[in-house]
Write a protein that holds these residues in place. Structure first.
Motif, PDB file in Angstrom:
ATOM      1  N   GLU A  67       0.844  -1.187   0.000  1.00 14.49           N
ATOM      2  CA  GLU A  67       0.000   0.000   0.000  1.00 14.49           C
ATOM      3  C   GLU A  67       0.879   1.235   0.000  1.00 14.49           C
ATOM      4  O   GLU A  67       1.717   1.430   0.898  1.00 14.49           O
ATOM      5  N   GLN A  68       0.708   2.076  -0.998  1.00 15.61           N
ATOM      6  CA  GLN A  68       1.526   3.296  -1.136  1.00 15.61           C
ATOM      7  C   GLN A  68       1.170   4.280  -0.029  1.00 15.61           C
ATOM      8  O   GLN A  68       0.004   4.370   0.407  1.00 15.61           O
ATOM      9  N   MET A  69       2.194   5.017   0.453  1.00 13.63           N
ATOM     10  CA  MET A  69       1.954   6.045   1.470  1.00 13.63           C
ATOM     11  C   MET A  69       1.201   7.223   0.840  1.00 13.63           C
ATOM     12  O   MET A  69       1.446   7.585  -0.293  1.00 13.63           O
ATOM     13  N   LYS A  70       0.309   7.824   1.615  1.00 11.96           N
ATOM     14  CA  LYS A  70      -0.471   8.953   1.114  1.00 11.96           C
ATOM     15  C   LYS A  70       0.088  10.279   1.628  1.00 11.96           C
ATOM     16  O   LYS A  70      -0.265  11.335   1.130  1.00 11.96           O
ATOM     17  N   TYR A  71       0.971  10.230   2.669  1.00 13.48           N
ATOM     18  CA  TYR A  71       1.560  11.448   3.227  1.00 13.48           C
ATOM     19  C   TYR A  71       2.951  11.089   3.772  1.00 13.48           C
ATOM     20  O   TYR A  71       3.213   9.939   4.089  1.00 13.48           O
TER      21      TYR A  71
END
Length: 73
Positions: A67-71
């Motif tokens: 899951e890619q980081m959003k921040y």
């Protein structure tokens, strides 16, 4: 002492029904059906006949989706 024809048929039928059972589990199942010999005797017979347990292949590793980081941080 050689295995009797009845014992040979019992072993072959049980191995056909339980191809992946280990030696001890297979021996216990045979004992429940009237087999009277020891584990080493069964092992020597299976080895001579070439009907030892077949190993199941290991399942292929499938990585978890990342899951890619959003921040940041």
């Amino acid at each position: 002492n050689q295995h009797t024809p009845e014992e040979i048929k019992l072993i072959q039928d049980m191995r056909r029904r339980n191809p992946h059972s280990g030696l001890v589990v297979f021996w216990v199942k045979l004992m429940q059906r009237g087999y009277k010999r020891s584990i080493p005797g069964l092992y020597r017979f299976l080895k001579k006949q070439g009907i030892l347990a077949q190993k199941l292949p290991n399942p292929k590793y499938i990585p978890k989706p990342y899951e890619q980081m959003k921040y940041p941080g």
